[in-house]
Design a protein around this motif. Structure first.
Motif, PDB file in Angstrom:
ATOM      1  N   TYR A 117     -13.147   1.205  -6.763  1.00  0.00           N
ATOM      2  CA  TYR A 117     -12.868   0.635  -6.177  1.00  0.00           C
ATOM      3  C   TYR A 117     -12.343  -0.227  -6.161  1.00  0.00           C
ATOM      4  O   TYR A 117     -12.506  -1.727  -5.610  1.00  0.00           O
ATOM      5  CB  TYR A 117     -14.260  -0.136  -4.865  1.00  0.00           C
ATOM      6  N   ARG A 118     -11.033   0.069  -6.878  1.00  0.00           N
ATOM      7  CA  ARG A 118     -10.812  -0.988  -7.392  1.00  0.00           C
ATOM      8  C   ARG A 118      -8.948  -0.800  -6.917  1.00  0.00           C
ATOM      9  O   ARG A 118      -8.065   0.093  -7.191  1.00  0.00           O
ATOM     10  CB  ARG A 118     -10.583  -0.934  -9.406  1.00  0.00           C
ATOM     11  N   TRP A 119      -7.555  -1.791  -6.835  1.00  0.00           N
ATOM     12  CA  TRP A 119      -6.315  -1.545  -6.397  1.00  0.00           C
ATOM     13  C   TRP A 119      -5.727  -0.736  -7.961  1.00  0.00           C
ATOM     14  O   TRP A 119      -6.368  -1.809  -8.818  1.00  0.00           O
ATOM     15  CB  TRP A 119      -5.938  -2.609  -6.279  1.00  0.00           C
ATOM     16  N   THR A 120      -4.216  -0.182  -8.019  1.00  0.00           N
ATOM     17  CA  THR A 120      -4.163  -0.156  -9.063  1.00  0.00           C
ATOM     18  C   THR A 120      -2.895  -0.688  -8.856  1.00  0.00           C
ATOM     19  O   THR A 120      -1.643   0.041  -9.932  1.00  0.00           O
ATOM     20  CB  THR A 120      -4.369   1.398  -9.231  1.00  0.00           C
ATOM     21  N   GLU A 142      -7.786  -6.643  -7.995  1.00  0.00           N
ATOM     22  CA  GLU A 142      -8.979  -6.708  -8.152  1.00  0.00           C
ATOM     23  C   GLU A 142      -9.616  -5.845  -7.261  1.00  0.00           C
ATOM     24  O   GLU A 142      -9.125  -4.579  -6.649  1.00  0.00           O
ATOM     25  CB  GLU A 142      -8.515  -7.698  -6.206  1.00  0.00           C
ATOM     26  N   ALA A 143     -10.726  -5.757  -6.264  1.00  0.00           N
ATOM     27  CA  ALA A 143     -11.486  -4.949  -5.971  1.00  0.00           C
ATOM     28  C   ALA A 143     -11.122  -4.295  -4.469  1.00  0.00           C
ATOM     29  O   ALA A 143     -10.372  -5.312  -3.795  1.00  0.00           O
ATOM     30  CB  ALA A 143     -13.229  -5.789  -5.323  1.00  0.00           C
ATOM     31  N   ALA A 144     -11.284  -3.567  -4.464  1.00  0.00           N
ATOM     32  CA  ALA A 144     -10.314  -2.798  -3.112  1.00  0.00           C
ATOM     33  C   ALA A 144     -10.917  -2.661  -1.941  1.00  0.00           C
ATOM     34  O   ALA A 144     -11.902  -1.325  -1.378  1.00  0.00           O
ATOM     35  CB  ALA A 144     -10.052  -1.724  -3.602  1.00  0.00           C
ATOM     36  N   ASP A 145     -11.684  -3.854  -1.329  1.00  0.00           N
ATOM     37  CA  ASP A 145     -12.655  -4.253  -0.397  1.00  0.00           C
ATOM     38  C   ASP A 145     -12.328  -3.225   1.123  1.00  0.00           C
ATOM     39  O   ASP A 145     -13.057  -3.050   2.109  1.00  0.00           O
ATOM     40  CB  ASP A 145     -12.596  -5.561  -0.536  1.00  0.00           C
ATOM     41  N   GLN A 146     -10.464  -2.950   0.619  1.00  0.00           N
ATOM     42  CA  GLN A 146     -10.433  -2.420   2.624  1.00  0.00           C
ATOM     43  C   GLN A 146      -9.310  -1.527   2.708  1.00  0.00           C
ATOM     44  O   GLN A 146      -8.586  -1.971   1.446  1.00  0.00           O
ATOM     45  CB  GLN A 146     -10.107  -4.439   2.736  1.00  0.00           C
TER      46      GLN A 146
END
Lengths: 153, 269
Positions: free
Chosen positions: A90-93, A45-49
């Protein structure tokens, strides 16, 4: 906002940060609370935070086919996780799942990126705080990879 | 030195590859030893191995916890109650229990490194008022590999000791810490000036634990490590356990980090 600024200044990650920078960072922060067992982030998912933990514990997990979810690190109060906001794409790994009721400061990654871009002094200061965490995680992962307690090693 | 004869009183499975043997000396004698010392144990017809005491020096029988990694240790772990075993010892210099009096004590154990630290912990808890804050940090490979698990759970429930356990690898059902044991040191609430640390585990783990403890301000001479080398004679004659100018069997196995630091930095020594 004053309360949030105080909380932020007391967290080890922002402790000692220039007051002006702290005010800027505070504009990207919000309080967050998660029930035990909740997913804060999902791999892909997008790592917005990113998150500054205040109470509770969070397990960072990777799921392997046929082996289920494996926890590779647990974090607690004072810890920070989610540096993916800083590096494209910018993505969760990994997954981040709470082990207890957890309270954290959630930092808006895009907001903070823009402020760091606009003020490189602030960006450098925050980078100096993030890099030791990244390096330490890399180092401890290497030691985990050595599997030191395995008699066959 | 000729081994004395003992018999296995009890054999307990403590981890997937580790067994604890309780021994009775054939002559009925009580073996006095200091926490951190070791015996040479003989599996008759197979060989002899250096094994630390893991029981309470103040009470009870002689207790050793052994990991089956080679022919001798495997033969030792396969001994059944009533069977004979050879005992030479105790040997070596143990943990600095006298120097720790009046100070806070941090024990850092990795895997079966918990075994040589257990007598020190018994002493600390048995004479609790002599010591300040006592903390045990225990790193294990997986939850199922935690040695002395029931005892560790009991220690966790006590009010006079802080216990933190972490594992390197865990499934999603494990609710404890995951990460190497140094991650626990970073979170320690300690007064470095009045703290003594006792560390036992794989050499690489002890190297990084020592660095982490010193990074927290503990003096190098207040960090104590128990070394493991190939001990054969146990009296400093054969040279098998030599580490630079020291013999682990005679001069150790417990040393300060200050003394070991230059040696630990030498590759392949």
């Amino acid at each position: 906002m004053e309360n949030l600024e105080r909380i932020l200044s007391e967290h080890p990650f922002f402790s000692g940060l220039d007051k002006g920078f702290l005010e800027l960072a505070c504009g990207c922060a919000r309080n967050a609370r998660f029930e035990s067992g909740a997913y804060i982030a999902h791999e892909g998912e997008a790592a917005d935070q990113f998150y500054l933990l205040r109470e509770g514990r969070v397990a960072l997990q990777i799921t392997a086919p046929g082996r289920g979810a494996a926890t590779f690190l647990t974090l607690g109060p004072g810890d920070v996780f989610g540096v993916n906001w800083l590096v494209p794409p910018y993505r969760w790994t990994y997954d981040a799942r709470t082990l207890d009721v957890t309270r954290a400061i959630a930092m808006d990654g895009k907001c903070l990126r823009n402020k760091c871009e606009a003020d490189h002094h602030m960006g450098y200061d925050i980078m100096k705080r993030l890099m030791p965490i990244v390096i330490d995680r890399l180092h401890t992962t290497r030691l985990q990879f050595l599997d030191l307690y395995n008699a066959d090693v | 030195m000729v081994p004395r004869i003992a018999h296995v009183r009890r054999r307990r499975h403590d981890a997937p590859d580790a067994w604890t043997l309780e021994l009775d000396m054939a002559d009925g004698a009580h073996v006095d030893y200091a926490p951190g010392q070791f015996n040479m144990l003989t599996a008759f017809g197979v060989g002899e191995a250096a094994i630390s005491m893991s029981g309470d020096p103040a009470t009870g029988p002689l207790i050793h916890t052994i990991r089956a990694v080679g022919p001798v240790s495997r033969a030792l772990t396969e001994l059944k109650p009533g069977e004979p075993i050879g005992v030479r010892g105790p040997f070596g210099v143990g943990w600095p229990m006298a120097a720790a009096e009046g100070k806070d004590v941090v024990l850092v154990a990795g895997g079966l490194g918990m075994a040589p630290l257990r007598p020190a912990l018994y002493r600390l808890l048995g004479e609790r008022s002599r010591y300040g804050k006592v903390t045990l940090l225990f790193g294990s490979r997986r939850p199922e590999d935690i040695v002395f698990r029931h005892e560790v759970e009991n220690w966790r429930g006590r009010f006079d000791i802080d216990v933190d356990v972490t594992v390197d690898h865990a499934g999603a059902d494990w609710r404890g810490h995951v990460g190497i044991v140094t991650t626990l040191i970073a979170r320690l609430d300690l007064d470095p000036a009045k703290t003594i640390a006792m560390v036992c585990g794989p050499e690489v783990m002890m190297r990084f634990v020592s660095m982490a403890l010193c990074d927290r301000g503990i003096a190098e001479e207040s960090v104590w490590l128990s070394m493991e080398r190939n001990m054969k004679c146990a009296i400093g004659h054969c040279g098998h356990c030599q580490l630079g100018p020291t013999f682990i069997c005679r001069d150790g196995p417990v040393f300060t980090y200050r003394r070991l630091k230059p040696l630990l930095g030498v590759k392949e020594l």
